[in-house]
Design an enzyme around this catalytic site. Structure first.
Site, PDB file in Angstrom:
ATOM      1  N   ASP A  33       0.066  -9.612  -4.544  1.00 41.60           N
ATOM      2  CA  ASP A  33       1.353  -8.900  -4.606  1.00 41.60           C
ATOM      3  C   ASP A  33       1.180  -7.586  -5.382  1.00 41.60           C
ATOM      4  O   ASP A  33       2.040  -7.182  -6.166  1.00 41.60           O
ATOM      5  CB  ASP A  33       2.460  -9.770  -5.237  1.00 41.60           C
ATOM      6  CG  ASP A  33       3.854  -9.182  -4.989  1.00 41.60           C
ATOM      7  OD1 ASP A  33       3.964  -8.169  -4.261  1.00 41.60           O
ATOM      8  OD2 ASP A  33       4.827  -9.737  -5.532  1.00 41.60           O
ATOM      9  N   LEU A  45       0.832  -1.214   0.000  1.00 43.93           N
ATOM     10  CA  LEU A  45       0.000   0.000   0.000  1.00 43.93           C
ATOM     11  C   LEU A  45       0.866   1.264   0.000  1.00 43.93           C
ATOM     12  O   LEU A  45       0.345   2.370  -0.143  1.00 43.93           O
ATOM     13  CB  LEU A  45      -0.969  -0.018   1.180  1.00 43.93           C
ATOM     14  CG  LEU A  45      -1.938  -1.219   1.174  1.00 43.93           C
ATOM     15  CD1 LEU A  45      -2.837  -1.202   2.401  1.00 43.93           C
ATOM     16  CD2 LEU A  45      -2.778  -1.244  -0.105  1.00 43.93           C
ATOM     17  N   ASN A  65       7.308  -3.315   3.671  1.00 47.36           N
ATOM     18  CA  ASN A  65       8.460  -2.602   3.078  1.00 47.36           C
ATOM     19  C   ASN A  65       8.105  -1.152   2.785  1.00 47.36           C
ATOM     20  O   ASN A  65       8.235  -0.658   1.666  1.00 47.36           O
ATOM     21  CB  ASN A  65       8.960  -3.320   1.818  1.00 47.36           C
ATOM     22  CG  ASN A  65       7.887  -3.505   0.768  1.00 47.36           C
ATOM     23  OD1 ASN A  65       6.699  -3.485   1.072  1.00 47.36           O
ATOM     24  ND2 ASN A  65       8.298  -3.674  -0.469  1.00 47.36           N
ATOM     25  N   HIS A  96       9.438 -14.450   1.760  1.00 49.36           N
ATOM     26  CA  HIS A  96       9.726 -14.114   0.358  1.00 49.36           C
ATOM     27  C   HIS A  96      10.965 -14.941   0.017  1.00 49.36           C
ATOM     28  O   HIS A  96      12.063 -14.623   0.468  1.00 49.36           O
ATOM     29  CB  HIS A  96       9.982 -12.604   0.250  1.00 49.36           C
ATOM     30  CG  HIS A  96      10.638 -12.159  -1.018  1.00 49.36           C
ATOM     31  ND1 HIS A  96      10.020 -11.298  -1.902  1.00 49.36           N
ATOM     32  CD2 HIS A  96      11.858 -12.422  -1.544  1.00 49.36           C
ATOM     33  CE1 HIS A  96      10.842 -11.064  -2.933  1.00 49.36           C
ATOM     34  NE2 HIS A  96      11.967 -11.721  -2.726  1.00 49.36           N
TER      35      HIS A  96
HETATM   36 ZN   LIG Z   1       7.907 -10.594  -2.293  1.00 51.61          ZN
END
Ligand SMILES: [Zn+2]
Length: 428
Positions: A305, A63, A94, A179
């Site tokens: 994603d 976002l 992130n 990830h």
């Molecule tokens: Zn990722």
């Protein structure tokens, strides 16, 4: 119309974990108050030809707020989510600053409430600053309500640190979402390592970079007992590893994105940065294995994603441009187009399973019955529409589906008993 008004979703196909039934659904005061035939009282809302289901839950949305509001804000991302049929979004950590402190978690949650269009569920970082060097204050974050931890954008490279995270995670009862990318194998990589990456002169991104970490974390889950969720799996061998881990009864779950199910690595031959994504688009054989994994239940969830980027950034060259694609507003149409699933399974992978993985089954992914919170999606699985980037609610335009015709569109989204989308139109 306010949350206290009564309305009836009329004539839809109600789908939840129990299967499908034809019924009207009456909503009042933010909750479902009745379900059955010929309900009366309140405003009639046409749901004929549509599926009525628990609202979608996205385990993987970037976002961009705080820090990159030029690409997306929590409000614009929430609106994109509502248009895609979502009532809850797990916000990836992130951001800048990253979601490794209670202050930032509280900020994200508050901005979500202020927008008021979906439940914004902040994930927490596994390591401080997502730097992979020291653990984030996981206990403190868990006490603040964080149930899913990830360094997404990075994999946790250090085996010992990941083992410690899993040991703490097991004790805290939270889920670690990885990830999977061994960074030393992807330095400078741009696209899937394949025949054509050499022809195109683009540095290759080997499947092994993902699979090594999937394998490592399965084995760490085996010795720690921690709940581990694999983000955006992209290769055939990853699916096979997860299938075997589940056969062993390990507490592993996995997700796949709409783009890894629908687009193969040949799109990079256009040199269009809209197709650059992490992990990269893979081969046709990988796509077939991912689809099979969804169908047989190896893959639990579809996750977008959703990764908005401003035009300026995507106009850089392929090696410079940031990876990522929009996904929230096209996920349903893409999934219906490429997955040969019945609609009950679609509702499982887009709502019921992700709600469980995110730990939000008190409000999402629930069966439609009296007393349940009215977080609902009403979608027409047959209507076709063309993707126009300028018509998207997202602040960014980097959709790989520009101009494509998709089948399946959200007619209404209802969050806490209020329409966030009505007849396909965002209400705020
Ligand atoms: Zn990722």
């Amino acid at each position: 119309m306010s949350a206290s008004d009564r309305f009836i979703l009329r004539g839809g196909r109600v789908i939840d974990s129990r299967g499908e039934q034809r019924a009207d659904v009456a909503v009042e005061g933010g909750v479902i108050v009745a379900i059955g035939d010929g309900l009366t009282g309140g405003r009639d809302v046409d749901a004929s030809g549509c599926v009525v289901a628990p609202g979608f839950v996205d385990l993987h949305a970037h976002l961009r707020e705080p820090g990159k509001e030029e690409a997306e804000t929590i409000e614009t991302g929430s609106r994109a989510g509502a248009k895609g049929g979502y009532t809850a979004l797990v916000a990836m950590p992130n951001t800048d600053p990253p979601q490794d402190s209670v202050a930032v978690i509280d900020f994200v949650r508050e901005q979500g409430k202020r927008a008021g269009l979906v439940d914004v569920v902040p994930s927490g970082c596994i390591t401080l600053g997502r730097q992979g060097e020291a653990l984030a204050p996981m206990a403190e974050l868990a006490a603040a309500g964080v149930q899913i931890f990830t360094d997404d954008g990075n994999g946790v490279q250090d085996e010992l640190l990941m083992r410690r995270a899993m040991e703490y995670g097991k004790g805290l009862g939270i889920t670690l979402a990885q990830h999977c990318e061994v960074a030393t194998l992807t330095k400078g990589a741009v696209m899937n390592e394949c025949q054509c990456c050499t022809t195109l002169g683009l540095p290759g991104w080997p499947s092994l970079a993902e699979e090594l970490m999937v394998y490592r974390d399965i084995e760490l889950a085996r010795i720690t007992g921690a709940r581990v969720h694999f983000l955006h799996l992209s290769t055939a061998r990853s699916v096979e590893l997860v299938r075997a881990a589940k056969r062993d009864g390990l507490p592993i779950t996995a997700e796949v994105t709409p783009h890894h199910l629908s687009l193969d690595d040949s799109h990079l031959a256009t040199f269009d940065t809209v197709f650059k994504v992490n992990p990269p688009l893979r081969s046709v054989a990988d796509i077939a294995a991912l689809r099979a994994g969804v169908l047989d239940g190896t893959i639990d969830a579809l996750a977008t994603d959703h990764a908005p980027h401003p035009r300026r950034d995507k106009e850089l060259s392929l090696d410079q441009a940031p990876p990522g694609m929009l996904g929230l507003e096209t996920a349903l149409g893409v999934a219906l187009g490429v997955l040969d699933v019945d609609l009950t399974h679609l509702v499982r992978i887009m709502s019921i399973h992700p709600a469980r993985i995110a730990g939000i089954t008190d409000r999402h992914g629930r069966d439609l019955e009296a007393g349940a919170p009215a977080n609902l999606v009403v979608f027409d699985p047959n209507v076709t529409w063309q993707v126009d980037p300028d018509a998207l609610a997202s602040k960014s335009r980097n959709t790989p589906y520009r101009g494509m015709t998709l089948r399946g569109k959200v007619r209404h989204t209802i969050f806490n008993g209020t329409f966030t989308v009505c007849d396909g139109v965002a209400q705020r």
